[in-house]
Structures are given as structure tokens and as C-alpha cells.
Write an enzyme that holds these catalytic residues in place. Structure first.
Site, mmCIF file in Angstrom:
data_model
loop_
_atom_site.group_PDB
_atom_site.id
_atom_site.type_symbol
_atom_site.label_atom_id
_atom_site.label_comp_id
_atom_site.label_asym_id
_atom_site.label_seq_id
_atom_site.Cartn_x
_atom_site.Cartn_y
_atom_site.Cartn_z
ATOM 1 N N GLY A 72 0.778 -1.112 -0.089
ATOM 2 C CA GLY A 72 -0.059 0.074 -0.088
ATOM 3 C C GLY A 72 0.851 1.360 -0.135
ATOM 4 O O GLY A 72 0.480 2.326 -0.674
ATOM 5 N N THR A 73 1.993 1.214 0.587
ATOM 6 C CA THR A 73 2.995 2.456 0.838
ATOM 7 C C THR A 73 3.274 2.812 -0.669
ATOM 8 O O THR A 73 3.519 3.788 -0.781
ATOM 9 C CB THR A 73 3.962 1.939 1.827
ATOM 10 O OG1 THR A 73 3.648 2.111 3.064
ATOM 11 C CG2 THR A 73 4.967 3.254 1.802
ATOM 12 N N GLN A 182 -7.402 0.532 4.455
ATOM 13 C CA GLN A 182 -8.365 0.089 5.709
ATOM 14 C C GLN A 182 -9.860 0.025 5.292
ATOM 15 O O GLN A 182 -10.976 -0.398 6.030
ATOM 16 C CB GLN A 182 -8.287 1.118 6.956
ATOM 17 C CG GLN A 182 -7.112 0.954 7.517
ATOM 18 C CD GLN A 182 -6.681 -0.326 8.101
ATOM 19 O OE1 GLN A 182 -7.497 -1.191 8.302
ATOM 20 N NE2 GLN A 182 -5.410 -0.781 8.442
ATOM 21 N N HIS A 204 -2.709 -7.460 2.682
ATOM 22 C CA HIS A 204 -2.408 -7.894 3.893
ATOM 23 C C HIS A 204 -3.446 -7.548 5.204
ATOM 24 O O HIS A 204 -3.507 -7.701 6.313
ATOM 25 C CB HIS A 204 -0.999 -7.903 4.643
ATOM 26 C CG HIS A 204 -0.644 -6.872 5.145
ATOM 27 N ND1 HIS A 204 -0.446 -6.643 6.463
ATOM 28 C CD2 HIS A 204 -0.059 -5.423 4.331
ATOM 29 C CE1 HIS A 204 -0.112 -5.208 6.566
ATOM 30 N NE2 HIS A 204 0.018 -4.621 5.527
ATOM 31 N N THR A 241 9.582 -8.255 -12.822
ATOM 32 C CA THR A 241 8.756 -9.663 -12.843
ATOM 33 C C THR A 241 7.754 -9.659 -12.083
ATOM 34 O O THR A 241 8.063 -9.269 -10.824
ATOM 35 C CB THR A 241 9.692 -10.901 -12.832
ATOM 36 O OG1 THR A 241 10.925 -10.776 -13.747
ATOM 37 C CG2 THR A 241 9.058 -12.353 -12.750
ATOM 38 N N CYS A 327 2.942 1.632 12.727
ATOM 39 C CA CYS A 327 3.791 2.097 12.011
ATOM 40 C C CYS A 327 4.504 3.156 13.117
ATOM 41 O O CYS A 327 5.668 3.594 12.673
ATOM 42 C CB CYS A 327 3.506 2.940 10.553
ATOM 43 S SG CYS A 327 2.413 1.669 9.780
#
Length: 381
Positions: A72-73, A182, A204, A241, A327
């Protein structure tokens, strides 16, 4: 064995066996490179596109509009830089919120170092942000608005569709990004309904593996700036890849999460209500999350008791909760700071977050441990 109560689904989620199996099969048997021209490679290419379609369908967009990233980052960073690149002649102003994930805030700070001006909107004390507040910060030279769909620490849902409509009327060239990490498969999250130009999601948070996310790029973004230059993967926009096993895991997690999704969301909302009811009865405990938020996040404060001590104490008992976002690693969070709460309140903030697997017994155990912590530890703040 050691009994664990896992109440940190907003940080990451357990991976179901079926997801791990799907990944294992790709790693060991279907290990072809999707760019290779022999049957195993071509088959892999076909499967990657089928998996992409699975995720795209869940997001309500076309497969050609969805690009896999490592997380996501990465997708947040790409969206911010691609929007600024597309609108490089339109202006150097960005509107975002003070309660975004660090991935968006730090990308915006990076743009500030490139000479951009960023407006950081402060939420109300209950964490809410209005569309009007966002739109009134927009100027003729605003290249990008970035506003998350669901706040990862408080659970507030932000009015993305309303912001999109307002932008279209007021400033059609300004691009809209929403970090929906989220929100995806927790609240309504259709690309069409949201109307954003960029949407970030991550595997995740929904029972998929770590190391894979995706960015939706809408049709108003002409010739998006590539994230990585190289081969033709991801339509030439993110060369390298394809992470075939992670992509397989993402698709399988989406499939599993979609089975009886309404029941799962209802269950999580019931667990959240049950937690509110039980925790409200604990002395000095204040519920911070406003009603009507996402079903899986609940922020509370044990007023006067330092949150890091609570997290450590409960952790020793096998109860996993967090002090705000994972985080931050124990530092007070910028999200809580933005609420401008009294110090005793902000110092005691903990977040509980739930998954379809969370039970009322999990909440009972957590509430008992919090009550015990309150009774036996000294307040310090």
C-alpha cells in the site's frame, strides 16, 4: 500452547490456509515467468490476468485499471507523484489531511521539498472531516487532493464520493487519490461509486500476504508516470517480474473474504458494539471512535494510564492490541495528536481492531485484562 487473543487486524491479518496453499502451488509448481513464451510462461500470464480481474471485480473497476505494487505504501507514493506529474502545468498545491497514513504524509512532505505547497486539514475532535472542509481548501492551482477512505486508527469513514463530485463541479482538473487500505472489503468501496482517480488497496489487511498491494488508476489520468521503468510488465508502468505467488495470494484472499461478506461485516460491527458496551463499564476508560465508523476499528483511551505500558502488559498475557498504528512503534501517533485531546487522554490511547474470526470471548479476555491493569497499575500521566 500459548493462547493468543489477536485484536490488531488493522495492523495485519492472519493468512488462511487456502491462501498459503495457493501461494505454495505457484512457488513450487507454476513458477513460470509470465513474460516467457513457452506454455508454462503463457499460462502464468493468463493466470496473473485472471487474478488481477478477481481483485479488480472486488474494487468495481476494470482489470486494465489495476496495477500491482509491492504494498500500500508504494501505491500511495506512486499515486501522489503520478498525480503531481500529470498536473505539473496546472499547479503545485496539494490538499491532504493531518490524519493520513504516513505513506501519504511523507510522500506529500517529499513533494514539499520539490517546491510544492501542502495544506494539511485538521479533523474535528471526533476524527471527522467534511467534504466541504476539503473542497474549501482547494484552489485553482491544486494538483491533487489525497484523503483516506477509512482512518486506520479511529475508524472514521471519509466522504470520498462527495469530495469527488465537488471537485468535478469546482475544479475538474484536480486529481483525487484515496488510500482505501483500511476500507477495502470493510466498507462500500467501489471505484465507480467513489469517483477517485487513484485508489490504494493492500492484501495483508484482508487475509492476504504481506508484500503485495495495488493501485487503481482511473481514465482521467492520461499516460500515467511509470513507477519503475524497464520491461512491459503492468502495462509498462511498473516494470519488474510479477510477484506471481503474492498476486495469487491476494486474489485468493479476496475470493475468501467475499464469501458471505455481509455476514462478516455484520459480525465485526456486532463485536465492535459489544466491545464498546464492555469497555465503557471500565473506570476511566473513554471511547474515542465515533459511532458509524468502519466495523473493524475501535479506539479508546484508559485516561491517565500510559498506552505503551498497557500494550506491554496485555502483550505479556497474549493479548495483541496497539497504541495507534503499528507504524509508530510506541511514539505518540500524529493521528491522535491531530485530535488535540487533553494530554491524559491522548497518552492512554489504544486501538482494538477486529476480523471475521474475532469472538466475543476475545473481547471478554481483553476487557478483563484492561480492568485488571486499571486496578493494579498506577496512573502516571
Amino acid at each position: 500452547g500459548f493462547y493468543m487473543i489477536y485484536l490488531d487486524h488493522a495492523a495485519t491479518t492472519p493468512v488462511p490456509r487456502a491462501v498459503a496453499d495457493a501461494m505454495y502451488e505457484v512457488l513450487t509448481e507454476q513458477f513460470g515467468n509470465p513474460s516467457s513464451q513457452y506454455p508454462m510462461g503463457l499460462e502464468m500470464k493468463r493466470r496473473v490476468e485472471a487474478w488481477r480481474q478477481t481483485v479488480a471485480d472486488a474494487l468495481g473497476c476494470g482489470g486494465k485499471q489495476l496495477f500491482f505494487t509491492s504494498c500500500g505504501t508504494e501505491a500511495d507514493n506512486w499515486a501522489v507523484t503520478a498525480a503531481c506529474w500529470q498536473n505539473r502545468h496546472a499547479g503545485r498545491h496539494i490538499v491532504t489531511t493531518a490524519v493520513e497514513h504516513s505513506a501519504v504524509l511523507e510522500a506529500c512532505r517529499w513533494m514539499e521539498r520539490q517546491g510544492y505547497e501542502v495544506t494539511y486539514l485538521a479533523p474535528a475532535q471526533d476524527g471527522s472531516i467534511t467534504a466541504e472542509q476539503v473542497l474549501s481548501a482547494v484552489r485553482p492551482d491544486t494538483a491533487l487532493v489525497s484523503c483516506m477512505l477509512v482512518n486506520n486508527e479511529l475508524g472514521n469513514i471519509y466522504p470520498i464520493a462527495e469530495i469527488a463530485k465537488g471537485l468535478a463541479a469546482r475544479n475538474p482538473q484536480t486529481l483525487l487519490h484515496t488510500d482505501a487500505v483500511q476500507g477495502f472489503l470493510k466498507v462500500p468501496c467501489s471505484a465507480k461509486a467513489l469517483g477517485a482517480d487513484f485508489i490504494t488497496i493492500s492484501a495483508h489487511k484482508i487475509g492476504g500476504p504481506k508484500g503485495i498491494g495495488a493501485l487503481y488508476i482511473g481514465q482521467r489520468v492520461k499516460n500515467p508516470k511509470p513507477l519503475l521503468a524497464g520491461g512491459e510488465q503492468e502495462s509498462g508502468l511498473r516494470a519488474g517480474t510479477e510477484a506471481t505467488a503474492q498476486i495469487a495470494g491476494f486474489a485468493k484472499a479476496v475470493e475468501l473474504r467475499l464469501e458471505h461478506l455481509e455476514d462478516k461485516l455484520r459480525h465485526m460491527a456486532e463485536i465492535r458494539d459489544y466491545a464498546v458496551e464492555l469497555l465503557s463499564a471500565i473506570p476511566d476508560l473513554k471511547i474515542l471512535s465515533a459511532p458509524g465508523g468502519a466495523p473493524h476499528v475501535l479506539s479508546v483511551s484508559l485516561v491517565g494510564w500510559p498506552s505503551q505500558n498497557i500494550v506491554n502488559d496485555l502483550g505479556q498475557q497474549g493479548i495483541c492490541i496497539s497504541a495507534g498504528s503499528a507504524c509508530h512503534q510506541g511514539k505518540p501517533s500524529h493521528v491522535i495528536a491531530a485530535l488535540k485531546l487533553p494530554k491524559k487522554v491522548s497518552g492512554g490511547v489504544i486501538r482494538l481492531s477486529f476480523g471475521p474470526e474475532t469472538t466475543k470471548a476475545d473481547i471478554d479476555g481483553c476487557a478483563a485484562a484492561l480492568r485488571q491493569h486499571h486496578a493494579t497499575r498506577m496512573p502516571m500521566l
